[in-house]
Write an enzyme that holds these catalytic residues in place. Sequence first.
Site, PDB file in Angstrom:
ATOM      1  N   GLU A   1      16.033   1.305  17.928  1.00 45.09           N
ATOM      2  CA  GLU A   1      15.436   2.616  18.235  1.00 45.09           C
ATOM      3  C   GLU A   1      15.154   2.703  19.724  1.00 45.09           C
ATOM      4  OE1 GLU A   1      12.040   3.281  15.705  1.00 45.09           O
ATOM      5  OE2 GLU A   1      13.236   3.179  13.885  1.00 45.09           O
TER       6      GLU A   1
ATOM      7  N   ARG B   1       0.817  -1.218   0.000  1.00 44.26           N
ATOM      8  CA  ARG B   1       0.000   0.000   0.000  1.00 44.26           C
ATOM      9  C   ARG B   1       0.848   1.266   0.000  1.00 44.26           C
ATOM     10  NH1 ARG B   1      -4.555  -2.022   4.120  1.00 44.26           N
ATOM     11  NH2 ARG B   1      -2.671  -2.617   5.188  1.00 44.26           N
TER      12      ARG B   1
ATOM     13  N   HIS C   1      12.396   8.344  13.155  1.00 44.85           N
ATOM     14  CA  HIS C   1      11.180   7.563  12.883  1.00 44.85           C
ATOM     15  C   HIS C   1       9.937   8.465  12.901  1.00 44.85           C
ATOM     16  CE1 HIS C   1       9.185   3.314  13.325  1.00 44.85           C
ATOM     17  NE2 HIS C   1       8.480   4.119  12.537  1.00 44.85           N
ATOM     18  N   LEU C   2       9.896   9.370  11.955  1.00 41.53           N
ATOM     19  CA  LEU C   2       8.799  10.350  11.914  1.00 41.53           C
ATOM     20  C   LEU C   2       7.768  10.053  10.830  1.00 41.53           C
ATOM     21  CD1 LEU C   2      10.684  13.767  12.409  1.00 41.53           C
ATOM     22  CD2 LEU C   2       9.351  12.466  14.078  1.00 41.53           C
TER      23      LEU C   2
ATOM     24  N   ASP D   1       8.886  -6.722  -6.076  1.00 34.61           N
ATOM     25  CA  ASP D   1       7.976  -7.252  -5.059  1.00 34.61           C
ATOM     26  C   ASP D   1       7.455  -8.582  -5.572  1.00 34.61           C
ATOM     27  OD1 ASP D   1       5.847  -7.936  -3.389  1.00 34.61           O
ATOM     28  OD2 ASP D   1       5.453  -5.839  -2.892  1.00 34.61           O
TER      29      ASP D   1
ATOM     30  N   ASP E   1      14.908   7.209   8.018  1.00 34.05           N
ATOM     31  CA  ASP E   1      13.909   7.578   9.035  1.00 34.05           C
ATOM     32  C   ASP E   1      13.824   6.530  10.139  1.00 34.05           C
ATOM     33  OD1 ASP E   1      11.734   9.258   9.959  1.00 34.05           O
ATOM     34  OD2 ASP E   1      10.373   7.642   9.374  1.00 34.05           O
TER      35      ASP E   1
ATOM     36  N   ALA F   1      12.296   4.511   4.883  1.00 26.38           N
ATOM     37  CA  ALA F   1      11.302   5.025   5.840  1.00 26.38           C
ATOM     38  C   ALA F   1      10.342   3.885   6.191  1.00 26.38           C
ATOM     39  CB  ALA F   1      10.545   6.209   5.236  1.00 26.38           C
ATOM     40  N   ALA F   2      10.844   2.629   6.038  1.00 23.20           N
ATOM     41  CA  ALA F   2       9.982   1.471   6.315  1.00 23.20           C
ATOM     42  C   ALA F   2      10.291   0.912   7.706  1.00 23.20           C
ATOM     43  CB  ALA F   2      10.185   0.419   5.240  1.00 23.20           C
ATOM     44  N   ARG F   3      11.339   0.123   7.812  1.00 25.17           N
ATOM     45  CA  ARG F   3      11.751  -0.441   9.092  1.00 25.17           C
ATOM     46  C   ARG F   3      13.270  -0.512   9.139  1.00 25.17           C
ATOM     47  NH1 ARG F   3       7.977   0.741  11.156  1.00 25.17           N
ATOM     48  NH2 ARG F   3       6.446  -0.402  12.347  1.00 25.17           N
TER      49      ARG F   3
HETATM   50  C1  3PG Z   1       3.974   2.089  11.621  1.00 26.21           C
HETATM   51  O1  3PG Z   1       4.395   0.952  11.487  1.00 26.21           O
HETATM   52  O2  3PG Z   1       2.776   2.314  11.815  1.00 26.21           O
HETATM   53  C2  3PG Z   1       4.932   3.247  11.526  1.00 26.21           C
HETATM   54  O3  3PG Z   1       6.240   2.827  11.428  1.00 26.21           O
HETATM   55  C3  3PG Z   1       4.759   4.213  12.647  1.00 26.21           C
HETATM   56  O4  3PG Z   1       5.295   3.815  13.862  1.00 26.21           O
HETATM   57  P1  3PG Z   1       5.044   4.758  15.128  1.00 26.21           P
HETATM   58  O5  3PG Z   1       3.584   4.680  15.469  1.00 26.21           O
HETATM   59  O6  3PG Z   1       5.903   4.261  16.217  1.00 26.21           O
HETATM   60  O7  3PG Z   1       5.404   6.152  14.698  1.00 26.21           O
END
Ligand code: 3PG
Length: 546
Positions: free
Chosen positions: A279, A169, A297-298, A189, A274, A248-250
């Site tokens: 973390e 998504r 992680h924003l 993918d 990110d 910005a995934a994991r």
């Molecule tokens: C998620 O998986 O929903 C995002 O990475 C957001 O993580 P967070 O709620 O800790 O910001």
Amino acid sequence: MGRPQPVRSRRNPYKDHAVPKPSVLVAEELSPAGLALLEGDFEVRHTNGADRSQLLPALADADALIVRSATQVDAEALAAAPKLKVVARAGVGLDNVDVDASTKAGVLVVNAPTSNIISAAEQAINLLLACARNTAPAHNALVNGEWKRSKYTGVELYDKTVGIVGLGRIGALVAQRLSAFGTRIISYDPFVQPARAAQIGVEMVSLDNLLRRSDFITIHLPKNKDTVGLIGDDALAKVKPSVRVINAARGGILDEDALYRALKDGRVAGAGIDVWAKEPCTDSPLFEFENVVVAPHLGASTHEAQEKAGTQVARSVKLALSGEFVPDAVNVQGGAVAEDIKPGLPLTEKLGRIFTALAGGVASRIDVEVRGEIATHDVKVLELAALKGVFGDVVEEAVTFVNAPLLAKERGVEVNLVTSEDSGDWRNLITVHGVLPDGQKVSVSGTLSGPRHAEKLVEINGYSMEIPLSEHMAFFSYEDRPGIVGTVGALLGEARINIAGMQVSRDEEGGKALITLTVDSAIPDTTLGAISTEIRSETTRQVDLD
Ligand code: 3PG
């Protein structure tokens, strides 16, 4: 003659005002809108989920736990939470929640699957643009009084190739947005069909092909054993030296050490990070590079995403704590429940409880039969509801939609779901059939009738009837002969038990008969025993269906 076996169901504690409100433990920041939905009905407590010494004791009386990504909901946390019924992840990723251990413990796991996907996609594009235009170092230089224009010359996105690793998504949202920049978009993918990707202008390629061709690579995969380290030394050996890599995934899908080496050797032109393998991350060798832009992680940290996540999980917690089916549950088999099926859930659970009361033990095989128009839907959840009822009064632990199939498996009960659109005289008909270890068969059927979906019992062990289900029910089987109804009525009258409904069913005159009773209050065991003796009942059962 069967001994009277009153079967008492567990009472719903939330109906009784003497008991405290269920407790919802909020272990990370939750939006004010989400909190507002919870505060009236529940005792909302807060803790710091990242700090185990605070989290574990706070879990002792939690009925629900709400987390984001910083709280590890593992076996130890679940063991510290004996009352826990639901873990709600106010976000998407569930890599911090042990879903299997939760399922075993009968704990529902829900997330807010679409709450932050737009924010996450926008954050990836934000980092990609910042990386392309050296936004972070140019900013730092300028606020330090340095006006350096040529040093921070960047690159355009136009006519470049962007490789999206993971076209789920979020990956698809990134593709749609990037297409406005006039980029070529390729994706790796294994779970996406090329034809579907082509509809959004994406060419599906192998990972190798993506690594070799991309000017920008952006990662949008879940973290699991197959994806950790996927973009590591081997992958980074194949990229163009001009590539900029975004994660910005994991954290951990892009190996931070491998990225460091590639940046150091000039094999990668920049990165936007990110998320981090560990973390919070406040110190990293990657911080030394000007061409690496970083964030704590924003991705989901927007007002919009947090409001959606908070309100979605608050609604799920409310449903879960009132025993209702939760559409966003991730560890309940059967997936989404059609509106037409929902009224059948409590009926089927009650049929399961009556089944166990009549069986007097655990069956070796159970068939849940769903007939009528409702059978055109996916009715797997009705099988779960039947099992929830079947086991509700025979096991010590709380039985839920989550652990009911496990309980059946552990006890060696073979379970089948049978569907048919033909429901005979009834618009819909749900039957719980079972075979006991001694070969004896038990069956209980019910239907929902009229616009209000009134729950009716219509068959027991082959005897037809039509009697509304009610809180207190009793069943007596005996040999058909005169005087039985009077005897039962007299004994209940002596015990001041009011009869609300009674139905006598029999196979033939003088044959076997069954009385099904609904009464206004539970029948004391002594009265049940007296009736059983007086009418020479073969089977006497009582069930409380509150
Ligand atoms: C998620 O998986 O929903 C995002 O990475 C957001 O993580 P967070 O709620 O800790 O910001």
